[in-house]
Scaffold this active site. Structure first.
Site, PDB file in Angstrom:
ATOM      1  N   CYS A 130       0.859  -1.178   0.000  1.00  0.00           N
ATOM      2  CA  CYS A 130       0.000   0.000   0.000  1.00  0.00           C
ATOM      3  C   CYS A 130       0.904   1.239   0.000  1.00  0.00           C
ATOM      4  O   CYS A 130       2.067   1.152  -0.389  1.00  0.00           O
ATOM      5  CB  CYS A 130      -0.973  -0.006   1.181  1.00  0.00           C
ATOM      6  SG  CYS A 130      -0.207   0.231   2.798  1.00  0.00           S
ATOM      7  N   GLN A 131       0.411   2.383   0.451  1.00  0.00           N
ATOM      8  CA  GLN A 131       1.209   3.606   0.427  1.00  0.00           C
ATOM      9  C   GLN A 131       2.209   3.671   1.578  1.00  0.00           C
ATOM     10  O   GLN A 131       3.356   4.032   1.380  1.00  0.00           O
ATOM     11  CB  GLN A 131       0.304   4.842   0.442  1.00  0.00           C
ATOM     12  CG  GLN A 131       1.039   6.169   0.356  1.00  0.00           C
ATOM     13  CD  GLN A 131       1.826   6.342  -0.929  1.00  0.00           C
ATOM     14  OE1 GLN A 131       1.455   5.818  -1.976  1.00  0.00           O
ATOM     15  NE2 GLN A 131       2.925   7.065  -0.857  1.00  0.00           N
TER      16      GLN A 131
END
Length: 106
Positions: free
Chosen positions: A70-71
């Protein structure tokens, strides 16, 4: 050296330790499409978190390993925790795209 370690029930690998494995692993980027437009790791498949969790059986098999990206590593950590409790073999990519300093972006 690849640093994979156990964090509670989930394995974890730092995003910057993946370069040698890209293209050889099942890497899933769970960010939203608008986030992925800014770039993701080469070979990553984008399956937004809600879509993945709503249709896990459609995307994952219990006899394969999946690296979840993810980020920042927060969403992937939560997703990995739930999936591992359900019997899926998942590795959380800690740091996420926000910490990646390599050149293997698509």
């Amino acid at each position: 050296m690849l640093s994979i370690f156990k964090n509670k029930a989930t394995e974890v690998v730092n995003v910057n330790d993946l370069e040698e494995l890209l293209g050889e692993i099942n890497l899933i980027d769970i960010r939203e499409p608008y986030e992925v437009e800014q770039g993701t790791l080469k070979g990553a498949k984008n399956i937004p978190m809600r879509e993945l969790l709503k249709n896990v059986e459609k995307y994952l098999e219990k006899d394969k390993d999946y690296y979840i990206l993810c980020q920042s590593g927060m969403r992937s950590s939560r997703v990995c925790s739930g999936l591992s409790k359900s019997g899926y073999r998942v590795i959380n990519v800690s740091g996420g795209m926000g910490s990646y300093v390599g050149s293997k972006i698509q």
